[in-house]
Design a protein around this motif. Structure first.
Motif, PDB file in Angstrom:
ATOM      1  N   MET A  16      -7.174  -4.874  -7.660  1.00 35.19           N
ATOM      2  CA  MET A  16      -7.405  -3.580  -7.341  1.00 35.19           C
ATOM      3  C   MET A  16      -7.369  -3.306  -5.693  1.00 35.19           C
ATOM      4  SD  MET A  16      -7.384  -1.465  -9.956  1.00 35.19           S
ATOM      5  CE  MET A  16      -6.088  -2.450 -10.272  1.00 35.19           C
ATOM      6  N   LYS A  17      -7.963  -4.296  -4.941  1.00 34.57           N
ATOM      7  CA  LYS A  17      -8.192  -4.195  -3.563  1.00 34.57           C
ATOM      8  C   LYS A  17      -6.626  -4.404  -2.967  1.00 34.57           C
ATOM      9  CE  LYS A  17     -12.813  -5.921  -2.818  1.00 34.57           C
ATOM     10  NZ  LYS A  17     -13.398  -7.064  -2.338  1.00 34.57           N
ATOM     11  N   GLU A  18      -5.864  -5.423  -3.473  1.00 29.78           N
ATOM     12  CA  GLU A  18      -4.784  -5.452  -3.097  1.00 29.78           C
ATOM     13  C   GLU A  18      -3.660  -4.258  -3.495  1.00 29.78           C
ATOM     14  OE1 GLU A  18      -0.787  -8.538  -3.730  1.00 29.78           O
ATOM     15  OE2 GLU A  18      -2.668  -9.015  -4.627  1.00 29.78           O
ATOM     16  N   GLN A  19      -4.072  -3.603  -4.568  1.00 31.23           N
ATOM     17  CA  GLN A  19      -3.093  -2.430  -4.784  1.00 31.23           C
ATOM     18  C   GLN A  19      -3.366  -1.488  -4.213  1.00 31.23           C
ATOM     19  OE1 GLN A  19      -2.795  -1.343  -9.096  1.00 31.23           O
ATOM     20  NE2 GLN A  19      -2.643   0.643  -8.499  1.00 31.23           N
ATOM     21  N   LEU A  20      -4.658  -1.188  -3.867  1.00 29.56           N
ATOM     22  CA  LEU A  20      -5.118  -0.084  -2.931  1.00 29.56           C
ATOM     23  C   LEU A  20      -4.693  -0.304  -1.486  1.00 29.56           C
ATOM     24  CD1 LEU A  20      -6.898   2.477  -2.530  1.00 29.56           C
ATOM     25  CD2 LEU A  20      -8.868   0.764  -1.959  1.00 29.56           C
ATOM     26  N   THR A  21      -4.561  -1.502  -0.716  1.00 27.97           N
ATOM     27  CA  THR A  21      -4.010  -1.504   0.419  1.00 27.97           C
ATOM     28  C   THR A  21      -2.487  -1.242   0.306  1.00 27.97           C
ATOM     29  OG1 THR A  21      -5.601  -3.414   0.784  1.00 27.97           O
ATOM     30  CG2 THR A  21      -3.544  -3.428   2.221  1.00 27.97           C
ATOM     31  N   VAL A  22      -1.758  -1.685  -0.593  1.00 33.04           N
ATOM     32  CA  VAL A  22      -0.379  -1.517  -0.740  1.00 33.04           C
ATOM     33  C   VAL A  22      -0.043   0.065  -0.809  1.00 33.04           C
ATOM     34  CG1 VAL A  22       1.739  -1.790  -2.229  1.00 33.04           C
ATOM     35  CG2 VAL A  22       0.327  -3.689  -1.492  1.00 33.04           C
ATOM     36  N   SER A  23      -0.950   0.571  -1.701  1.00 31.26           N
ATOM     37  CA  SER A  23      -0.724   2.025  -1.826  1.00 31.26           C
ATOM     38  C   SER A  23      -1.013   2.956  -0.466  1.00 31.26           C
ATOM     39  CB  SER A  23      -1.653   2.498  -3.097  1.00 31.26           C
ATOM     40  OG  SER A  23      -1.637   1.954  -4.119  1.00 31.26           O
ATOM     41  N   GLN A  24      -2.210   2.502   0.027  1.00 29.79           N
ATOM     42  CA  GLN A  24      -2.244   3.109   1.229  1.00 29.79           C
ATOM     43  C   GLN A  24      -1.292   3.006   2.584  1.00 29.79           C
ATOM     44  OE1 GLN A  24      -6.400   1.562   2.128  1.00 29.79           O
ATOM     45  NE2 GLN A  24      -7.349   3.383   1.208  1.00 29.79           N
ATOM     46  N   ASP A  25      -0.914   1.564   2.483  1.00 30.83           N
ATOM     47  CA  ASP A  25       0.399   1.403   3.478  1.00 30.83           C
ATOM     48  C   ASP A  25       1.742   2.206   2.987  1.00 30.83           C
ATOM     49  OD1 ASP A  25      -1.159  -0.382   4.928  1.00 30.83           O
ATOM     50  OD2 ASP A  25      -0.441  -1.984   4.038  1.00 30.83           O
ATOM     51  N   GLY A  26       2.026   2.147   1.622  1.00 29.25           N
ATOM     52  CA  GLY A  26       3.042   3.000   1.153  1.00 29.25           C
ATOM     53  C   GLY A  26       2.784   4.501   1.490  1.00 29.25           C
ATOM     54  N   TYR A  27       1.734   4.996   1.438  1.00 26.36           N
ATOM     55  CA  TYR A  27       1.455   6.328   1.974  1.00 26.36           C
ATOM     56  C   TYR A  27       1.827   6.691   2.963  1.00 26.36           C
ATOM     57  CZ  TYR A  27      -1.237  10.760   2.545  1.00 26.36           C
ATOM     58  OH  TYR A  27      -1.299  12.022   3.335  1.00 26.36           O
ATOM     59  N   ASP A  28       1.207   5.787   4.115  1.00 31.41           N
ATOM     60  CA  ASP A  28       1.640   5.996   5.351  1.00 31.41           C
ATOM     61  C   ASP A  28       2.756   6.069   5.696  1.00 31.41           C
ATOM     62  OD1 ASP A  28      -1.213   6.031   5.988  1.00 31.41           O
ATOM     63  OD2 ASP A  28      -1.331   4.016   6.461  1.00 31.41           O
ATOM     64  N   LEU A  29       3.755   5.114   5.282  1.00 35.52           N
ATOM     65  CA  LEU A  29       5.101   4.865   5.475  1.00 35.52           C
ATOM     66  C   LEU A  29       5.706   6.193   4.845  1.00 35.52           C
ATOM     67  CD1 LEU A  29       5.632   1.233   4.639  1.00 35.52           C
ATOM     68  CD2 LEU A  29       5.578   2.318   7.099  1.00 35.52           C
ATOM     69  N   LEU A  30       5.440   6.361   3.849  1.00 38.49           N
ATOM     70  CA  LEU A  30       6.120   7.838   3.198  1.00 38.49           C
ATOM     71  C   LEU A  30       5.917   9.145   3.888  1.00 38.49           C
ATOM     72  CD1 LEU A  30       5.766   7.248  -0.811  1.00 38.49           C
ATOM     73  CD2 LEU A  30       7.781   7.055   0.704  1.00 38.49           C
ATOM     74  N   GLU A  31       4.374   9.197   4.192  1.00 34.17           N
ATOM     75  CA  GLU A  31       4.413  10.358   5.108  1.00 34.17           C
ATOM     76  C   GLU A  31       5.078  10.328   6.335  1.00 34.17           C
ATOM     77  OE1 GLU A  31       2.433  13.858   5.911  1.00 34.17           O
ATOM     78  OE2 GLU A  31       2.598  12.844   4.056  1.00 34.17           O
ATOM     79  N   GLN A  32       5.299   9.118   7.215  1.00 30.98           N
ATOM     80  CA  GLN A  32       6.179   9.068   8.311  1.00 30.98           C
ATOM     81  C   GLN A  32       7.499   9.454   7.867  1.00 30.98           C
ATOM     82  OE1 GLN A  32       5.801   5.379  10.039  1.00 30.98           O
ATOM     83  NE2 GLN A  32       3.448   5.410  10.153  1.00 30.98           N
ATOM     84  N   LYS A  33       8.197   8.859   6.822  1.00 34.36           N
ATOM     85  CA  LYS A  33       9.359   8.911   6.459  1.00 34.36           C
ATOM     86  C   LYS A  33       9.522  10.736   6.096  1.00 34.36           C
ATOM     87  CE  LYS A  33      12.660   8.515   2.671  1.00 34.36           C
ATOM     88  NZ  LYS A  33      12.979   7.760   1.261  1.00 34.36           N
ATOM     89  N   ARG A  34       8.610  11.237   5.504  1.00 32.77           N
ATOM     90  CA  ARG A  34       8.730  12.900   5.077  1.00 32.77           C
ATOM     91  C   ARG A  34       8.808  13.594   6.409  1.00 32.77           C
ATOM     92  NH1 ARG A  34       5.852  17.244   5.098  1.00 32.77           N
ATOM     93  NH2 ARG A  34       4.172  16.130   6.243  1.00 32.77           N
ATOM     94  N   GLU A  35       7.991  13.328   7.455  1.00 29.64           N
ATOM     95  CA  GLU A  35       7.962  13.956   8.699  1.00 29.64           C
ATOM     96  C   GLU A  35       9.300  13.904   9.301  1.00 29.64           C
ATOM     97  OE1 GLU A  35       4.556  12.250  10.703  1.00 29.64           O
ATOM     98  OE2 GLU A  35       3.136  13.388   9.625  1.00 29.64           O
ATOM     99  N   ILE A  36       9.638  12.718   9.356  1.00 29.35           N
ATOM    100  CA  ILE A  36      11.040  12.468  10.200  1.00 29.35           C
ATOM    101  C   ILE A  36      12.267  13.295   9.497  1.00 29.35           C
ATOM    102  CG2 ILE A  36      13.074  11.080  10.611  1.00 29.35           C
ATOM    103  CD1 ILE A  36      10.664   8.772  10.897  1.00 29.35           C
ATOM    104  N   LEU A  37      12.202  13.270   7.941  1.00 29.30           N
ATOM    105  CA  LEU A  37      13.182  14.131   7.457  1.00 29.30           C
ATOM    106  C   LEU A  37      13.005  15.633   7.411  1.00 29.30           C
ATOM    107  CD1 LEU A  37      13.206  12.133   3.892  1.00 29.30           C
ATOM    108  CD2 LEU A  37      14.950  11.932   5.644  1.00 29.30           C
ATOM    109  N   VAL A  38      11.800  15.958   7.467  1.00 28.03           N
ATOM    110  CA  VAL A  38      11.631  17.431   7.733  1.00 28.03           C
ATOM    111  C   VAL A  38      11.863  17.883   9.241  1.00 28.03           C
ATOM    112  CG1 VAL A  38       9.814  19.267   8.329  1.00 28.03           C
ATOM    113  CG2 VAL A  38       9.596  17.603   6.159  1.00 28.03           C
ATOM    114  N   MET A  39      11.874  17.144  10.236  1.00 31.51           N
ATOM    115  CA  MET A  39      12.388  17.204  11.267  1.00 31.51           C
ATOM    116  C   MET A  39      13.935  17.374  11.639  1.00 31.51           C
ATOM    117  SD  MET A  39       9.617  14.999  13.913  1.00 31.51           S
ATOM    118  CE  MET A  39      10.813  15.452  15.249  1.00 31.51           C
ATOM    119  N   GLU A  40      14.485  16.204  10.805  1.00 33.97           N
ATOM    120  CA  GLU A  40      15.795  16.300  10.755  1.00 33.97           C
ATOM    121  C   GLU A  40      16.587  17.308  10.001  1.00 33.97           C
ATOM    122  OE1 GLU A  40      18.052  14.413  12.295  1.00 33.97           O
ATOM    123  OE2 GLU A  40      16.891  12.760  13.001  1.00 33.97           O
TER     124      GLU A  40
END
Length: 213
Positions: A16-40
């Motif tokens: 669960m700790k590993e999954q939580l870390t992966v999920s939080q990292d994935g969230y951060d990356l996807l949020e960055q991706k979303r912001e870039i795509l919205v700007m584009e």
């Protein structure tokens, strides 16, 4: 948010700790991706607006010129000229990279302008009409290419937003709650084990005192 139905063990806690870390990292990356795509996407929408403005300007020139041509040479001659015009266009897909992602758009290759009619039975408005509508055609093909990208980019933004929401509203809270639950159960077990060990130790101590007596 309901926790996951898994056994409260140390191995599951680590998972669960590993999954939580992966999920939080994935969230951060996807949020960055979303912001870039919205700007584009906003940038591409601005391009569409500029093209629409240019197209409106061409239309304001093209149709009055066509009206003058009709008045000067007549409808039959205009139809003859229109039927004489023959252009071949090449339309093909082209890869486009936006925000580090690959998209497919269309590319239209326009031929060079040619003269398909004689000067007899024409006027200066004929050239104005041909020039204006050829320019309008160029803008239309460019608009088609850009709008293809805009539609696909907007679809990618929606898909990314759904994944961000899923992580933020479901996966991360559920994983965190499950982790906290397992930790609390293991801590309670640890306290029970300590209590049992102390009780055994005290009992052993009392038995030793009794034997010495």
């Amino acid at each position: 948010m309901a926790k996951l139905n898994i056994a409260p063990t140390k191995s599951n806690l680590l998972a669960m700790k590993e999954q939580l870390t992966v999920s939080q990292d994935g969230y951060d990356l996807l949020e960055q991706k979303r912001e870039i795509l919205v700007m584009e996407l906003m940038h591409m929408v601005e391009k569409v607006k500029l093209l629409e403005r240019d197209m409106d300007e061409i239309v304001k020139k093209a149709y009055p010129a066509l009206k003058r041509m009709l008045m000067q040479v007549g409808g039959d001659r205009v139809e003859q000229i229109a039927q004489a015009v023959r252009y071949n266009f090449t339309i093909k897909e082209k890869p486009v990279t936006i925000g580090g992602m690959g998209f497919k758009s269309i590319e239209v290759e326009l031929p060079k302008r040619e003269l398909f009619y004689s000067f007899l039975g024409t006027s200066c408005s004929s050239d104005e009409v041909m020039e204006a509508f050829f320019e309008y055609l160029k803008l239309l093909t460019e608009m088609a290419s850009i709008r293809t990208i805009v539609w696909r980019l907007a679809g990618e933004v929606k898909k990314t937003q759904r994944r961000v929401n899923a992580l933020d509203k479901m996966v991360i809270p559920q994983t965190r709650e499950t982790k906290n639950y397992i930790e609390s159960v293991l801590e309670e077990r640890e306290r029970e084990n300590v209590f049992v060990l102390k009780a055994l130790k005290n009992k052993k101590g009392r038995n030793s005192d009794t034997e010495r007596t």
